[in-house]
Design an enzyme around this catalytic site. Sequence first.
Site, PDB file in Angstrom:
ATOM      1  N   GLU A 179       0.434  -1.337   0.368  1.00 38.18           N
ATOM      2  CA  GLU A 179      -0.040   0.069   0.042  1.00 38.18           C
ATOM      3  C   GLU A 179       0.719   1.406  -0.259  1.00 38.18           C
ATOM      4  O   GLU A 179       0.986   2.366   1.382  1.00 38.18           O
ATOM      5  CB  GLU A 179      -1.277   0.130   1.403  1.00 38.18           C
ATOM      6  N   GLU A 372      -5.147  -8.378  -1.210  1.00 38.54           N
ATOM      7  CA  GLU A 372      -6.192  -8.226  -0.028  1.00 38.54           C
ATOM      8  C   GLU A 372      -7.143  -7.661  -0.161  1.00 38.54           C
ATOM      9  O   GLU A 372      -8.065  -7.271  -0.952  1.00 38.54           O
ATOM     10  CB  GLU A 372      -5.945  -6.877   0.869  1.00 38.54           C
TER      11      GLU A 372
HETATM   12  C1  BG6 Z   1      -4.737  -2.370   4.913  1.00 34.08           C
HETATM   13  C2  BG6 Z   1      -3.240  -3.466   5.321  1.00 34.08           C
HETATM   14  O1  BG6 Z   1      -4.603  -1.419   4.785  1.00 34.08           O
HETATM   15  O2  BG6 Z   1      -5.861  -2.878   5.262  1.00 34.08           O
HETATM   16  C3  BG6 Z   1      -3.078  -4.124   5.696  1.00 34.08           C
HETATM   17  O3  BG6 Z   1      -1.926  -3.902   4.281  1.00 34.08           O
HETATM   18  C4  BG6 Z   1      -4.695  -4.123   7.313  1.00 34.08           C
HETATM   19  O4  BG6 Z   1      -1.877  -4.225   7.008  1.00 34.08           O
HETATM   20  C5  BG6 Z   1      -5.645  -4.413   6.435  1.00 34.08           C
HETATM   21  O5  BG6 Z   1      -4.511  -5.022   8.070  1.00 34.08           O
HETATM   22  C6  BG6 Z   1      -6.860  -3.990   7.519  1.00 34.08           C
HETATM   23  O6  BG6 Z   1      -6.992  -3.263   8.620  1.00 34.08           O
HETATM   24  P1  BG6 Z   1      -7.453  -2.806   9.952  1.00 34.08           P
HETATM   25  O7  BG6 Z   1      -7.281  -1.768  10.365  1.00 34.08           O
HETATM   26  O8  BG6 Z   1      -8.711  -3.865   9.470  1.00 34.08           O
HETATM   27  O9  BG6 Z   1      -6.474  -4.546  10.104  1.00 34.08           O
END
Ligand code: BG6
Length: 475
Positions: A179, A372
């Site tokens: 990211e 993701e």
């Molecule tokens: C992304 C990241 O921002 O979203 C992860 O690459 C992160 O590291 C994921 O965990 C989900 O966000 P959160 O805040 O729910 O953990």
Amino acid sequence: MGFPKNFLWGGATAANQCEGGFNLDGRGLANVDLCPAGKDRNAVITGEMKMFEFDENHFYPAKNGIDFYHHYKEDIKLFAEMGFKVYRMSIAWSRIFPNGDEEAPNEKGLVFYENIFKECRKYNIEPLVTITHFDCPMYLIKKYGGWRNRKLIDFYKNLCRVIFTRYKEIVKYWITFNEINMILHAPFMGAGICFEEGENREKVKYQAAHNELVASAEAVKIAREINLENKVGCMFAAGSTYPYSCNPQDVWKALKTDRESYFFIDVQVFGKYPNYALKEMGRNNCLPEIFPEDLEILKNYTVDFTAFSYYNSRCAAADPKQSETAEGNLFVSAKNPYLSYSEWGWPIDPMGLRITLNEIYDRYRMPMFIVENGLGAVDIPDENGFIQDDYRINYLREHIKAMKDAVELDGVELMGYTAWGPIDLISAGSGQMKKRYGFIYVDLDDEGKGTLKRKKKKSFDWYKQVISSNGENLD
Ligand code: BG6
């Protein structure tokens, strides 16, 4: 039809959110270790509040994570049982170079990841390695100011050379920065930046962005020198921005909001700064210092694929008073009245994934990787201790359907899909443990208490069946 035969199904984690073992086997401290849970987290991750040492008033969840450091064999075995074809994970820079600027690496750190990759290979799981997932050695932050300093490019190159050489036979897929657009939203977590009183913050952020972009291109160069089979991708937090209305001012705002993220990928894919960014940075007095040799490296070493995270779409209103706001993956945006929202207030928009996939593909015409996607939710075990996470299954099912439409009906090129947090881990945004994404439950609470025992949730068998049917059976 459907997904290609070699589609890479799997899951994604980040070192700092699962490993723990923050001081074991010579590992040095990193920015991510010092992001506390609780009310100060946001101020720390955005670089507003300096937290360079642990203190007794805060709890630091990354110190122990879910102790993947000692459980990786058991965890990878469970991933294999679900049929993972790929496991996306990241390397903690300070395990390999505890300070970051040493010449020689820490052998114990190298062995740790080597063992993980071997474990993956044992089950025919392809590792997909993020070189840095938010982490930066604290020493580099204290001594050089983090990514605002272009010296970091050389230290990062050293890291790349070492890992590409050492893991030449076992790792082929790499992502340079997780990211990368997070520099703008969470500069300490994303790039080890803390602001000094009175400085031009935008300029600091764009300088750090430039340094990372050059470092990313350098990584592509080194990866190709070491092994032509290496495939290196860029990665950004995606999610198309919709205009709040068809008022041209809202449409313009939405386009500009998306450009804040596309700017990074435009450089990594097209090999040069887009005009709109140069103009905007010039107007705002935040043009970074760019050396002529930087332009060469950016031009010659563009990425092999574009990877991104997708949790939600966004919405932009020219007049902020026009709408309520909604949370999201570290970005706040206008509230879209057509969507439902997660327990953490993030929009849920599967159709937005199809839109995002099409937009990115139209823009770059390059293979993509969804690295993701998932739903962060509170899981409450039933009377038998079992977690019936139908809400998670529903979220994933709808997103996988949308992804399938994009592949099957729109013809986008997609290499794979890794669900975020296949095993519960620490939340990056909130530092909480109760915000869970996993198919595997971990007995651990927000204060770091629990047995760490792993347990399959209902979604475990569901995802297993999704993979074994190559995305055909989603019921
Ligand atoms: C992304 C990241 O921002 O979203 C992860 O690459 C992160 O590291 C994921 O965990 C989900 O966000 P959160 O805040 O729910 O953990």
